[in-house]
Design a protein around this motif. Structure first.
Motif: not given
Length: 285
Positions: A98-100, A175-176, A188-191
């Motif tokens: 789950y990247p920033d 994300v921000r 589950n929204g991975k990557h």
């Protein structure tokens, strides 16, 4: 007679390198191996020369507008235009499931927005009857998405580049500002960042095909499989040379009537709009 020209982005290693190698054997014309690191590009050309192949090298950083413009000016001055474009340059940073925001933006800038820059500067140089292959992935199939609003927009027959950009921007904003919803995606929204960038790339393929149809330019997106590259978690399962075969087929042998499609790694045409299909990427720890 005008010399035919092929360009492969991000091709100093992995799948791009395999495509260049295959083109050097089958394409009647000059093949440009391009990447952002000049030293690595020159080394890749040297390795191919050792097995009797002779691609040309040119530096090209797809995320740098000036670099793309410089390359376009080079192609225009030296060749007047070109006939084949393989948009292969891409990244995937496995460390952040789950990247920033910065990591998500970096992925989208290289994997998707770079294609907008390439379209701006390189597409005007494509000759009539040219062939373009955009390298997507299982992440690029629409079944990765669950958000109904996005699905409705992306399935529209009148989809525009501006709408794709809005989809991308809305994800990045979530994300921000911390409103990212895992339920908007499968698994589950991975990557999600990679899914968004590759869905956007595939959607852009459809939009581009309509824009350039009158010039008989064939533009298709390909999921090359889980290729054994630095980018593949667990090392991948498909040899790059094997994965390159479908791409080479689209360039050298496919009917010019094959346009605006999503091609699976086995060469079959997949319905990109099949949102309930089992085509989405499954993340493994």
């Amino acid at each position: 007679m005008t010399q035919r020209v092929a360009v492969v982005t991000g091709s100093n290693k992995g799948l791009g390198y395999a495509v260049v190698k295959g083109l050097c054997k089958t394409f009647n014309g000059i093949v440009y191996l391009t990447c952002r690191n000049e030293q690595r590009g020159i080394e890749a050309v040297r390795k191919l020369s050792e097995i009797g192949l002779k691609p040309s090298f040119h530096k090209l950083d797809v995320s740098d507008k000036e670099s793309v413009e410089n390359f376009a000016n080079f192609i225009k001055t030296k060749h007047g235009g070109f006939d084949v474009l393989v948009n292969n340059a891409a990244i995937l940073e496995w460390e952040q499931v789950y990247p920033d925001y910065e990591a998500a933006k970096r992925n989208i800038d290289i994997n998707y927005r770079s294609l907008l820059t390439i379209e701006e500067f390189l597409f005007p140089l494509l000759r009539d009857n040219a062939r373009v292959v955009n390298i997507s992935s299982a992440c690029g199939h629409l079944s990765n998405l669950k958000n109904e609003k996005w699905l409705d927009v992306l399935q529209s027959e009148d989809l525009t580049t501006e709408q794709i950009n809005e989809f991308v921007d809305e994800y990045l904003q979530s994300v921000r500002d911390g409103t990212f919803n895992k339920e908007d995606f499968v698994d589950n929204g991975k990557h999600a960042e990679h899914r968004v960038s590759k869905i956007a790339l595939t959607a852009l393929t459809m939009v581009q095909q309509k824009k350039y149809y009158s010039r008989n330019i064939s533009i298709n997106a390909v999921h090359p499989g889980h290729v054994k590259t630095d980018m593949a978690r667990g090392g991948g399962v498909t040899d790059p040379d094997e994965a390159a075969k479908t791409i080479l087929y689209l360039i050298n042998d496919a009917s010019p009537k094959l346009k605006g499609t999503f091609i699976w790694s086995d060469g079959k045409i997949i319905d990109w709009f099949d949102v309930n299909g089992d085509y989405y990427y499954k993340h493994s720890e």
